[in-house]
Design a protein around this motif. Structure first.
Motif, PDB file in Angstrom:
ATOM      1  N   ARG A   1       0.961  -1.309   0.203  1.00 21.53           N
ATOM      2  CA  ARG A   1      -0.204  -0.138   0.140  1.00 21.53           C
ATOM      3  C   ARG A   1       0.775   1.197   0.147  1.00 21.53           C
ATOM      4  O   ARG A   1       0.800   2.111  -0.710  1.00 21.53           O
ATOM      5  CB  ARG A   1      -0.994  -0.086   1.274  1.00 21.53           C
ATOM      6  CG  ARG A   1      -2.535  -0.057   0.708  1.00 21.53           C
ATOM      7  CD  ARG A   1      -3.346   0.063   1.992  1.00 21.53           C
ATOM      8  NE  ARG A   1      -3.626  -1.254   2.484  1.00 21.53           N
ATOM      9  CZ  ARG A   1      -3.242  -1.903   3.398  1.00 21.53           C
ATOM     10  NH1 ARG A   1      -2.486  -1.378   4.434  1.00 21.53           N
ATOM     11  NH2 ARG A   1      -3.536  -3.041   3.883  1.00 21.53           N
ATOM     12  N   GLN A   2       1.821   1.347   0.742  1.00 21.14           N
ATOM     13  CA  GLN A   2       2.865   2.215   0.922  1.00 21.14           C
ATOM     14  C   GLN A   2       3.621   2.565  -0.597  1.00 21.14           C
ATOM     15  O   GLN A   2       3.469   3.765  -0.792  1.00 21.14           O
ATOM     16  CB  GLN A   2       3.812   2.335   2.033  1.00 21.14           C
ATOM     17  CG  GLN A   2       3.237   2.392   3.460  1.00 21.14           C
ATOM     18  CD  GLN A   2       4.258   2.112   4.471  1.00 21.14           C
ATOM     19  OE1 GLN A   2       5.232   1.697   4.305  1.00 21.14           O
ATOM     20  NE2 GLN A   2       3.871   2.329   5.636  1.00 21.14           N
TER      21      GLN A   2
ATOM     22  N   GLU B   1       1.144   4.097  -3.018  1.00 21.74           N
ATOM     23  CA  GLU B   1       0.655   5.458  -2.644  1.00 21.74           C
ATOM     24  C   GLU B   1       1.985   6.397  -3.113  1.00 21.74           C
ATOM     25  O   GLU B   1       1.906   7.424  -3.792  1.00 21.74           O
ATOM     26  CB  GLU B   1       0.650   5.808  -1.327  1.00 21.74           C
ATOM     27  CG  GLU B   1      -0.717   5.180  -0.592  1.00 21.74           C
ATOM     28  CD  GLU B   1      -0.955   5.216   0.761  1.00 21.74           C
ATOM     29  OE1 GLU B   1       0.067   5.892   1.529  1.00 21.74           O
ATOM     30  OE2 GLU B   1      -1.794   4.805   1.272  1.00 21.74           O
TER      31      GLU B   1
ATOM     32  N   GLU C   1       2.120   9.164  -6.145  1.00 23.53           N
ATOM     33  CA  GLU C   1       2.497  10.712  -6.105  1.00 23.53           C
ATOM     34  C   GLU C   1       3.461  10.982  -7.013  1.00 23.53           C
ATOM     35  O   GLU C   1       3.553  12.311  -7.619  1.00 23.53           O
ATOM     36  CB  GLU C   1       3.071  10.735  -4.612  1.00 23.53           C
ATOM     37  CG  GLU C   1       2.133  10.867  -3.293  1.00 23.53           C
ATOM     38  CD  GLU C   1       2.766  10.820  -2.043  1.00 23.53           C
ATOM     39  OE1 GLU C   1       3.894  10.997  -1.935  1.00 23.53           O
ATOM     40  OE2 GLU C   1       2.025  10.492  -0.940  1.00 23.53           O
TER      41      GLU C   1
END
Length: 81
Positions: free
Chosen positions: A23-24, A27, A31
Motif C-alpha cells: 500500500r505504501q 501511494e 505521488e
C-alpha cells in the motif's frame, strides 16, 4: 495444535506487513506519477511559450531537424539496397 496457531498467526502478521508495504509503495508511485504529470505540463507550457516568443528560430530548428532526419533515413535506405 499450539504450533499451528503460532504459525498461522505469524503468517497472518507477515501478510499484513506485506500488504502495508505494498500500500505504501502504491501511494508513493501515485505521488511520483502526479509529479511527473505536473512536470510534463510545465515543460509543454515552456515549449509553447518559447515557440510563441521565437517563431522564426523554432521553424528553423524544425526544418533543420527534418532535413537531417530525411538525410539519415535516405542514407540508411541507400545502404540497404
Amino acid at each position: 495444535m499450539a504450533n499451528m496457531d503460532k504459525l498461522s498467526s505469524a503468517a497472518e502478521e507477515a501478510g499484513e506487513r506485506i500488504a502495508d508495504a505494498t500500500r505504501q509503495a502504491a501511494e508513493a508511485l501515485g505521488e511520483k506519477g502526479e509529479q511527473l504529470m505536473d512536470m510534463e505540463e510545465q515543460f509543454m507550457k515552456q515549449c509553447r511559450d518559447c515557440i510563441r516568443n521565437h517563431p522564426i528560430t523554432s521553424i528553423s530548428i524544425a526544418l533543420a531537424a527534418g532535413y537531417l532526419l530525411s538525410r539519415m533515413t535516405h542514407t540508411c535506405e541507400y545502404r540497404r539496397r
